[in-house]
Write an enzyme that holds these catalytic residues in place. Structure first.
Site, PDB file in Angstrom:
ATOM      1  N   TYR A 132       0.844  -1.206   0.000  1.00 54.24           N
ATOM      2  CA  TYR A 132       0.000   0.000   0.000  1.00 54.24           C
ATOM      3  C   TYR A 132       0.881   1.258   0.000  1.00 54.24           C
ATOM      4  CZ  TYR A 132      -3.301   3.325   2.297  1.00 54.24           C
ATOM      5  OH  TYR A 132      -4.075   4.413   2.660  1.00 54.24           O
ATOM      6  N   LYS A 136       1.029   4.304  -2.785  1.00 56.79           N
ATOM      7  CA  LYS A 136       0.676   5.687  -2.430  1.00 56.79           C
ATOM      8  C   LYS A 136       1.853   6.634  -2.715  1.00 56.79           C
ATOM      9  CE  LYS A 136      -3.580   5.589  -0.698  1.00 56.79           C
ATOM     10  NZ  LYS A 136      -4.702   6.421  -1.216  1.00 56.79           N
TER      11      LYS A 136
HETATM   12  P1  NAP Z   1     -12.974   3.226   2.349  1.00 55.97           P
HETATM   13  O1  NAP Z   1     -13.948   3.568   3.403  1.00 55.97           O
HETATM   14  O2  NAP Z   1     -12.426   1.862   2.281  1.00 55.97           O
HETATM   15  O3  NAP Z   1     -13.643   3.606   0.927  1.00 55.97           O
HETATM   16  C1  NAP Z   1     -12.971   3.302  -0.255  1.00 55.97           C
HETATM   17  C2  NAP Z   1     -13.722   3.938  -1.405  1.00 55.97           C
HETATM   18  O4  NAP Z   1     -13.032   3.647  -2.626  1.00 55.97           O
HETATM   19  C3  NAP Z   1     -15.154   3.432  -1.543  1.00 55.97           C
HETATM   20  O5  NAP Z   1     -15.984   4.488  -1.944  1.00 55.97           O
HETATM   21  C4  NAP Z   1     -15.016   2.402  -2.680  1.00 55.97           C
HETATM   22  O6  NAP Z   1     -16.211   2.225  -3.406  1.00 55.97           O
HETATM   23  C5  NAP Z   1     -13.957   3.091  -3.549  1.00 55.97           C
HETATM   24  N1  NAP Z   1     -13.277   2.133  -4.410  1.00 55.97           N
HETATM   25  C6  NAP Z   1     -12.522   1.072  -4.033  1.00 55.97           C
HETATM   26  N2  NAP Z   1     -12.101   0.371  -5.111  1.00 55.97           N
HETATM   27  C7  NAP Z   1     -12.608   1.016  -6.200  1.00 55.97           C
HETATM   28  C8  NAP Z   1     -12.563   0.779  -7.617  1.00 55.97           C
HETATM   29  N3  NAP Z   1     -11.890  -0.259  -8.128  1.00 55.97           N
HETATM   30  N4  NAP Z   1     -13.230   1.630  -8.431  1.00 55.97           N
HETATM   31  C9  NAP Z   1     -13.924   2.676  -7.918  1.00 55.97           C
HETATM   32  N5  NAP Z   1     -14.008   2.976  -6.604  1.00 55.97           N
HETATM   33  C10 NAP Z   1     -13.363   2.141  -5.751  1.00 55.97           C
HETATM   34  O7  NAP Z   1     -11.731   4.221   2.403  1.00 55.97           O
HETATM   35  P2  NAP Z   1     -11.492   5.521   3.324  1.00 55.97           P
HETATM   36  O8  NAP Z   1     -11.076   5.058   4.666  1.00 55.97           O
HETATM   37  O9  NAP Z   1     -12.651   6.450   3.163  1.00 55.97           O
HETATM   38  O10 NAP Z   1     -10.198   6.143   2.602  1.00 55.97           O
HETATM   39  C11 NAP Z   1     -10.288   7.278   1.744  1.00 55.97           C
HETATM   40  C12 NAP Z   1      -8.875   7.659   1.342  1.00 55.97           C
HETATM   41  O11 NAP Z   1      -8.137   8.006   2.527  1.00 55.97           O
HETATM   42  C13 NAP Z   1      -8.090   6.521   0.666  1.00 55.97           C
HETATM   43  O12 NAP Z   1      -7.326   7.037  -0.387  1.00 55.97           O
HETATM   44  C14 NAP Z   1      -7.188   5.991   1.790  1.00 55.97           C
HETATM   45  O13 NAP Z   1      -6.019   5.415   1.285  1.00 55.97           O
HETATM   46  C15 NAP Z   1      -6.904   7.256   2.563  1.00 55.97           C
HETATM   47  N6  NAP Z   1      -6.561   7.076   3.998  1.00 55.97           N
HETATM   48  C16 NAP Z   1      -7.395   6.365   4.815  1.00 55.97           C
HETATM   49  C17 NAP Z   1      -7.061   6.256   6.184  1.00 55.97           C
HETATM   50  C18 NAP Z   1      -7.953   5.539   7.167  1.00 55.97           C
HETATM   51  O14 NAP Z   1      -7.553   5.426   8.354  1.00 55.97           O
HETATM   52  N7  NAP Z   1      -9.135   5.074   6.766  1.00 55.97           N
HETATM   53  C19 NAP Z   1      -5.884   6.870   6.665  1.00 55.97           C
HETATM   54  C20 NAP Z   1      -5.099   7.592   5.779  1.00 55.97           C
HETATM   55  C21 NAP Z   1      -5.445   7.705   4.439  1.00 55.97           C
HETATM   56  P3  NAP Z   1     -17.263   1.054  -2.978  1.00 55.97           P
HETATM   57  O15 NAP Z   1     -17.970   1.592  -1.761  1.00 55.97           O
HETATM   58  O16 NAP Z   1     -18.167   0.956  -4.136  1.00 55.97           O
HETATM   59  O17 NAP Z   1     -16.455  -0.165  -2.694  1.00 55.97           O
HETATM   60  O1  GFB Z   2      -5.504   0.901  12.712  1.00 51.73           O
HETATM   61  P1  GFB Z   2      -4.452  -0.150  12.521  1.00 51.73           P
HETATM   62  O2  GFB Z   2      -4.891  -1.369  11.844  1.00 51.73           O
HETATM   63  O3  GFB Z   2      -3.322   0.544  11.682  1.00 51.73           O
HETATM   64  O4  GFB Z   2      -3.806  -0.618  13.944  1.00 51.73           O
HETATM   65  P2  GFB Z   2      -1.825   1.055  11.765  1.00 51.73           P
HETATM   66  C1  GFB Z   2      -3.372   0.224  14.856  1.00 51.73           C
HETATM   67  C2  GFB Z   2      -2.889  -0.509  16.102  1.00 51.73           C
HETATM   68  O5  GFB Z   2      -4.030  -1.071  16.771  1.00 51.73           O
HETATM   69  C3  GFB Z   2      -1.890  -1.652  15.971  1.00 51.73           C
HETATM   70  C4  GFB Z   2      -3.738  -2.357  17.257  1.00 51.73           C
HETATM   71  O6  GFB Z   2      -0.913  -1.482  16.976  1.00 51.73           O
HETATM   72  C5  GFB Z   2      -2.710  -2.906  16.270  1.00 51.73           C
HETATM   73  O7  GFB Z   2      -1.947  -3.931  16.887  1.00 51.73           O
HETATM   74  N1  GFB Z   2      -4.970  -3.148  17.321  1.00 51.73           N
HETATM   75  C6  GFB Z   2      -5.476  -3.704  18.454  1.00 51.73           C
HETATM   76  C7  GFB Z   2      -5.789  -3.453  16.304  1.00 51.73           C
HETATM   77  N2  GFB Z   2      -6.605  -4.387  18.195  1.00 51.73           N
HETATM   78  C8  GFB Z   2      -6.834  -4.263  16.850  1.00 51.73           C
HETATM   79  C9  GFB Z   2      -7.838  -4.771  15.964  1.00 51.73           C
HETATM   80  O8  GFB Z   2      -8.767  -5.480  16.338  1.00 51.73           O
HETATM   81  N3  GFB Z   2      -7.726  -4.430  14.644  1.00 51.73           N
HETATM   82  C10 GFB Z   2      -6.686  -3.610  14.180  1.00 51.73           C
HETATM   83  N4  GFB Z   2      -6.662  -3.310  12.877  1.00 51.73           N
HETATM   84  N5  GFB Z   2      -5.718  -3.124  14.988  1.00 51.73           N
HETATM   85  C11 GFB Z   2      -2.310   1.231   9.201  1.00 51.73           C
HETATM   86  C12 GFB Z   2      -1.718   0.851   7.878  1.00 51.73           C
HETATM   87  O9  GFB Z   2      -1.386   0.962  10.207  1.00 51.73           O
HETATM   88  O10 GFB Z   2      -2.591   2.639   9.235  1.00 51.73           O
HETATM   89  C13 GFB Z   2      -2.700   1.204   6.779  1.00 51.73           C
HETATM   90  O11 GFB Z   2      -1.451  -0.540   7.873  1.00 51.73           O
HETATM   91  C14 GFB Z   2      -3.304   2.582   6.901  1.00 51.73           C
HETATM   92  O12 GFB Z   2      -2.056   1.080   5.551  1.00 51.73           O
HETATM   93  C15 GFB Z   2      -3.625   2.955   8.334  1.00 51.73           C
HETATM   94  O13 GFB Z   2      -2.508   3.525   6.421  1.00 51.73           O
HETATM   95  C16 GFB Z   2      -3.970   4.405   8.483  1.00 51.73           C
HETATM   96  O14 GFB Z   2      -1.882   2.436  12.233  1.00 51.73           O
HETATM   97  O15 GFB Z   2      -0.942   0.145  12.533  1.00 51.73           O
END
Ligand code: NAP
Ligand code: GFB
Length: 323
Positions: A132, A136
């Site tokens: 990932y 990015k």
């Molecule tokens: P999300 O809830 O998983 O939503 C992903 C979105 O992308 C959905 O609308 C999905 O549509 C769409 N999508 C996925 N595959 C696609 C495809 N092949 N064609 C068209 N649309 C597609 O993601 P999010 O958490 O809102 O993340 C939004 C952005 O923030 C992403 O770029 C992610 O990398 C970034 N980001 C997220 C986090 C986090 O903690 N969540 C942290 C840092 C950055 P469907 O609903 O139709 O599947």
């Molecule tokens: O949110 P998370 O999956 O992402 O996990 P990262 C954060 C921390 O939560 C880790 C702990 O230290 C995990 O061990 N954790 C405890 C859990 N219980 C849970 C659980 O049930 N589920 C999950 N998921 N974690 C991600 C990246 O890293 O950060 C992604 O891998 C993305 O690519 C995201 O960018 C924002 O902060 O560790």
């Protein structure tokens, strides 16, 4: 146009877009167009003909999904990003705001001090999310190349961990807050202890999805790659969006907030056999604060209130929530 308009951040933008009258919004999901296919992407963008794009669409997941599916996370994201920026350029879209993540920064840099926009390519990312992370990083490189070769105003924001209503609450693939809200909800129903993965010690900065949505609109309107950085560096055109480093909290503190919000009073067990991921990835938000202005600084939602609102949303929408 908002790609990824049906996800966590896209839904937050939809929630606030009603309050914002300057722009007309089109929220796209994968049902509207599969962005891994270039012809479909070009056709759909030509139909919508946006003046600007907020590019959120991606294959996204927490630590454990990233560890399990590195190739999928790399390929799907590279394809989506290549297609969206190329089609935007082809159709003359003036501005694109794309979304990176602080987990893509060099792991070595996260061990000492804070990470900032100048460090993006200064070493390998953490092994747990390299698929990932490199995809990015290439989105930052592609945006910069379009700026240099074609003068396109294609910029990137770099949020920390995001959470809020409409998140993905899948028990294995989700990020920590939605995963633990779901696990805690089930543990309360079943009257069993809550099992948390890892030690609970890692530190994170969390931004509420609705705060990020407001900042994405601010970025669309006020942030350009010409904002003072050396245009040939990755810092130009990249902007960390995050709460202050001082608001970094441990996973154990997050667990406490979730248990309080759900009214869970059974035992909490830490399964240290499961991975902790990065110990910390402290993001420096000084550039954002400087550009946003100090007269009326942005008021971030507290983690306590953000988690309460997310729990409330999850309990009320349990049947339809992604899980
Ligand atoms: P999300 O809830 O998983 O939503 C992903 C979105 O992308 C959905 O609308 C999905 O549509 C769409 N999508 C996925 N595959 C696609 C495809 N092949 N064609 C068209 N649309 C597609 O993601 P999010 O958490 O809102 O993340 C939004 C952005 O923030 C992403 O770029 C992610 O990398 C970034 N980001 C997220 C986090 C986090 O903690 N969540 C942290 C840092 C950055 P469907 O609903 O139709 O599947
Ligand atoms: O949110 P998370 O999956 O992402 O996990 P990262 C954060 C921390 O939560 C880790 C702990 O230290 C995990 O061990 N954790 C405890 C859990 N219980 C849970 C659980 O049930 N589920 C999950 N998921 N974690 C991600 C990246 O890293 O950060 C992604 O891998 C993305 O690519 C995201 O960018 C924002 O902060 O560790």
């Amino acid at each position: 146009m908002v790609t990824g308009g049906s996800g966590l951040v896209g839904s937050a933008l939809r929630h606030i877009s009603g309050l914002e009258l300057k722009h007309q919004y089109v929220f796209a999901s994968s049902r509207d167009c599969d962005l891994t296919d270039y012809d479909s992407t070009l056709r759909y963008l030509r139909e919508v003909a946006p003046g600007a794009v907020i590019h959120l669409a991606a294959a996204v997941g927490g630590l454990f999904k990233n560890m399990r599916r590195k190739a999928d996370m790399f390929e799907t994201n590279v394809r989506i990003n290549m297609n969206v920026l190329r089609a935007c350029h082809e159709l003359g879209v003036a501005k694109v705001v794309s979304c990176l993540s602080t987990c893509i920064f060099p792991d070595e840099k996260t061990k000492t001090g804070q990470i900032n926009e100048t460090m993006l390519h200064a070493g390998p990312p953490h092994a747990s999310n390299e698929g990932y992370a490199y995809a990015k990083r290439m989105l930052e490189v592609q945006s910069r190349c379009y700026r240099e070769q074609h003068g396109r105003n294609y910029v990137c924001v770099i949020p920390t961990n995001i959470y809020g209503p409409h998140d993905n609450f899948h028990l294995d693939d989700a990020h920590v807050i939605p995963a633990l809200i779901h696990k805690c909800y089930l543990a309360k129903q079943q009257g069993v202890p809550l099992v948390v993965a890892g030690s609970g010690a890692p530190l994170r900065q969390f931004i509420y999805s609705r705060d990020l949505a407001l900042l994405l609109i601010w970025t669309l309107e006020h942030y350009d790659a010409t904002n003072g950085d050396d245009p040939s560096t990755c810092a130009a055109g990249s902007l960390i969006l995050s709460v202050d480093p001082a608001d970094e909290i441990s996973i154990a503190q997050v667990v406490r907030h979730i248990a309080d919000a759900i009214g869970f009073d059974n035992d909490i067990v830490y399964d240290t056999a499961q991975a902790d991921g990065q110990p910390k990835k402290t993001a420096d938000n000084a550039k954002f604060k400087r550009l946003y202005g100090t007269e009326s600084p942005f008021a971030f939602t507290s983690i306590c209130r953000g988690i309460q609102e997310t729990v409330q949303w999850f309990v009320q929408n349990y049947q339809d929530a992604r899980k």
